[in-house]
Design an enzyme around this catalytic site. Structure first.
Site, mmCIF file in Angstrom:
data_model
loop_
_atom_site.group_PDB
_atom_site.id
_atom_site.type_symbol
_atom_site.label_atom_id
_atom_site.label_comp_id
_atom_site.label_asym_id
_atom_site.label_seq_id
_atom_site.Cartn_x
_atom_site.Cartn_y
_atom_site.Cartn_z
ATOM 1 N N GLU A 78 1.712 -12.221 8.338
ATOM 2 C CA GLU A 78 1.572 -10.777 8.470
ATOM 3 C C GLU A 78 0.501 -10.458 9.512
ATOM 4 O O GLU A 78 -0.694 -10.470 9.192
ATOM 5 C CB GLU A 78 1.142 -10.149 7.139
ATOM 6 C CG GLU A 78 2.078 -10.413 5.975
ATOM 7 C CD GLU A 78 1.898 -9.379 4.877
ATOM 8 O OE1 GLU A 78 2.865 -8.679 4.592
ATOM 9 O OE2 GLU A 78 0.789 -9.262 4.323
ATOM 10 N N SER A 92 5.286 -3.625 8.433
ATOM 11 C CA SER A 92 6.207 -2.550 8.823
ATOM 12 C C SER A 92 7.672 -2.971 8.807
ATOM 13 O O SER A 92 8.451 -2.568 9.674
ATOM 14 C CB SER A 92 5.812 -1.980 10.196
ATOM 15 O OG SER A 92 4.497 -1.449 10.145
ATOM 16 N N ASN A 150 5.406 -5.726 -2.267
ATOM 17 C CA ASN A 150 3.976 -5.586 -2.541
ATOM 18 C C ASN A 150 3.681 -4.098 -2.725
ATOM 19 O O ASN A 150 3.555 -3.361 -1.753
ATOM 20 C CB ASN A 150 3.186 -6.166 -1.352
ATOM 21 C CG ASN A 150 1.688 -5.988 -1.514
ATOM 22 O OD1 ASN A 150 1.212 -5.588 -2.583
ATOM 23 N ND2 ASN A 150 0.941 -6.271 -0.464
ATOM 24 N N TRP A 151 3.603 -3.689 -3.983
ATOM 25 C CA TRP A 151 3.409 -2.260 -4.259
ATOM 26 C C TRP A 151 1.964 -1.826 -4.025
ATOM 27 O O TRP A 151 1.654 -0.644 -4.116
ATOM 28 C CB TRP A 151 3.835 -1.935 -5.696
ATOM 29 C CG TRP A 151 5.312 -2.080 -5.944
ATOM 30 C CD1 TRP A 151 6.277 -2.392 -5.022
ATOM 31 C CD2 TRP A 151 5.990 -1.909 -7.194
ATOM 32 N NE1 TRP A 151 7.506 -2.428 -5.619
ATOM 33 C CE2 TRP A 151 7.367 -2.140 -6.959
ATOM 34 C CE3 TRP A 151 5.580 -1.600 -8.489
ATOM 35 C CZ2 TRP A 151 8.329 -2.056 -7.972
ATOM 36 C CZ3 TRP A 151 6.524 -1.517 -9.503
ATOM 37 C CH2 TRP A 151 7.886 -1.737 -9.239
ATOM 38 N N LYS A 152 1.074 -2.759 -3.776
ATOM 39 C CA LYS A 152 -0.345 -2.459 -3.540
ATOM 40 C C LYS A 152 -0.873 -1.561 -4.671
ATOM 41 O O LYS A 152 -0.460 -1.706 -5.811
ATOM 42 C CB LYS A 152 -0.523 -1.838 -2.153
ATOM 43 C CG LYS A 152 0.113 -2.707 -1.058
ATOM 44 C CD LYS A 152 -0.281 -2.323 0.327
ATOM 45 C CE LYS A 152 0.412 -3.250 1.324
ATOM 46 N NZ LYS A 152 0.034 -3.021 2.702
ATOM 47 N N HIS A 155 -4.101 -11.703 0.857
ATOM 48 C CA HIS A 155 -3.577 -10.590 1.653
ATOM 49 C C HIS A 155 -4.678 -10.069 2.575
ATOM 50 O O HIS A 155 -5.844 -10.065 2.203
ATOM 51 C CB HIS A 155 -3.072 -9.482 0.723
ATOM 52 C CG HIS A 155 -2.325 -8.418 1.461
ATOM 53 N ND1 HIS A 155 -2.967 -7.410 2.143
ATOM 54 C CD2 HIS A 155 -1.000 -8.228 1.666
ATOM 55 C CE1 HIS A 155 -2.055 -6.642 2.733
ATOM 56 N NE2 HIS A 155 -0.852 -7.122 2.446
ATOM 57 N N GLY A 188 5.601 -3.854 2.140
ATOM 58 C CA GLY A 188 4.666 -2.924 1.514
ATOM 59 C C GLY A 188 5.302 -1.556 1.348
ATOM 60 O O GLY A 188 6.070 -1.321 0.412
ATOM 61 N N GLY A 189 5.011 -0.650 2.273
ATOM 62 C CA GLY A 189 5.443 0.750 2.179
ATOM 63 C C GLY A 189 6.910 0.942 1.810
ATOM 64 O O GLY A 189 7.234 1.761 0.937
ATOM 65 N N GLY A 207 1.431 -1.576 7.744
ATOM 66 C CA GLY A 207 1.270 -0.151 7.452
ATOM 67 C C GLY A 207 1.177 0.737 8.677
ATOM 68 O O GLY A 207 0.840 1.913 8.579
ATOM 69 N N GLU A 236 -5.626 -7.210 3.321
ATOM 70 C CA GLU A 236 -6.464 -6.146 2.752
ATOM 71 C C GLU A 236 -7.537 -6.732 1.839
ATOM 72 O O GLU A 236 -8.642 -6.208 1.740
ATOM 73 C CB GLU A 236 -5.578 -5.132 2.003
ATOM 74 C CG GLU A 236 -4.806 -4.261 2.990
ATOM 75 C CD GLU A 236 -3.464 -3.776 2.484
ATOM 76 O OE1 GLU A 236 -3.206 -3.811 1.272
ATOM 77 O OE2 GLU A 236 -2.654 -3.359 3.346
HETATM 78 P P1 PGA Z 1 3.824 -2.738 5.126
HETATM 79 O O1 PGA Z 1 2.858 -3.755 4.347
HETATM 80 O O2 PGA Z 1 5.240 -3.173 4.872
HETATM 81 O O3 PGA Z 1 3.517 -1.391 4.525
HETATM 82 O O4 PGA Z 1 3.469 -2.818 6.583
HETATM 83 C C1 PGA Z 1 3.143 -5.131 4.304
HETATM 84 C C2 PGA Z 1 2.087 -5.852 3.514
HETATM 85 O O5 PGA Z 1 0.911 -5.462 3.565
HETATM 86 O O6 PGA Z 1 2.386 -6.825 2.808
#
Ligand code: PGA
Length: 252
Positions: free
Chosen positions: A166, A213, A9-11, A94, A234-235, A172, A96
């Site tokens: 999640e 994470s 997930n590159w956001k 998600h 994500g990150g 994050g 977010e």
């Molecule tokens: P993260 O994000 O790996 O940066 O914690 C995961 C996600 O939001 O899907």
């Protein structure tokens, strides 16, 4: 046996040029990998270029969101028809999107149905926030989100959905959940609910990822848990070497 699936997930990261470079590097790093599904989810603007860069590769493509209507006066939105022209997968609900863009359980349900109707595989995100976790509401929150997302889905439709568990407090933050806790929550609050809604066979067929994470050095501990079928990253998916290391750690 469920095939593991790791999604990136590159956001809201990567211009088209950066996305193409990252895709090329990921593709190269995963050349000899087998026995796993990998999905890259760039921003909408880079979908087409990433698709071209992936041409002929086994790596698949996903969007990070979509509207549930096919078309209409919804300025700024992208429809399932449009996503399905380019992608095989779509991330829905998600945290977010729930937190910053007012997505509701009902909206996630509509989007899940729309994705399935257009041949897309939805990756439906669920998870409790810190307050809910501390108040001992994890099971109720996660179970409720699963029930809502699957409302009105047939058994056949349900079996195609992927769930990403999640915990919001782990996203994050660099503080992942405990693998054993994740395993228990998936078993009880996700597969348990799916077995109630459908049957044990369907509950066992649906793949459930962990997200929050995930890093190269903690992925193997998640992958060893029997209920965890991969990760939503994500990150650590923004660099080819760390993402490739996570994919490989999923297979150990
Ligand atoms: P993260 O994000 O790996 O940066 O914690 C995961 C996600 O939001 O899907």
């Amino acid at each position: 046996m469920r095939t593991p699936i790791v999604a990136a997930n590159w956001k809201m990261h990567k211009t088209i040029r950066e996305a193409v470079d990252l895709t090329r590097d990921v593709r190269r790093a995963l050349l000899d990998v087998q026995g796993i599904e990998v999905v890259l989810c760039p921003p909408f603007t880079a979908l087409s270029a990433v698709r071209d860069t992936l041409g002929g590769s086994w790596i698949q493509l996903g969007a990070q969101n979509m509207h549930f209507e096919e078309q209409g006066a919804f300025t700024g939105e992208i429809s399932p028809l449009m996503v399905a022209e380019l992608c095989q997968y779509v991330i829905l609900g998600h945290s977010e999107r729930r937190q910053y863009f007012g997505e509701t359980d009902e909206g996630v349900n509509k989007k899940t149905k729309a994705a399935l109707a257009h041949g897309l595989i939805p990756i439906v995100c669920v998870g409790e926030n810190l307050e809910q976790n501390r108040a001992g509401q994890t099971s109720a929150v996660v179970g409720g989100q699963v029930r809502a997302a699957f409302q009105g889905l047939s058994r056949q439709e349900a079996a195609r959905v992927i769930i990403a568990y999640e915990p919001v407090w782990a996203i994050g933050t660099g503080i992942p959940a405990e693998p054993a806790d994740v395993n228990r929550i998936i078993g009880v609050s996700i597969r348990g609910v799916l077995a109630e809604l459908y049957d044990e066979e369907t509950a066992q067929a649906i793949r459930v990822q962990y997200g929050g994470s995930v890093k190269p050095d903690n992925m193997a501990d998640f992958a060893r848990q029997p209920e965890i079928d991969g990760a939503l990253v994500g990150g650590a998916s923004l660099k080819a070497d760390s993402f490739a290391a996570i994919v490989k750690a999923t297979l150990v």
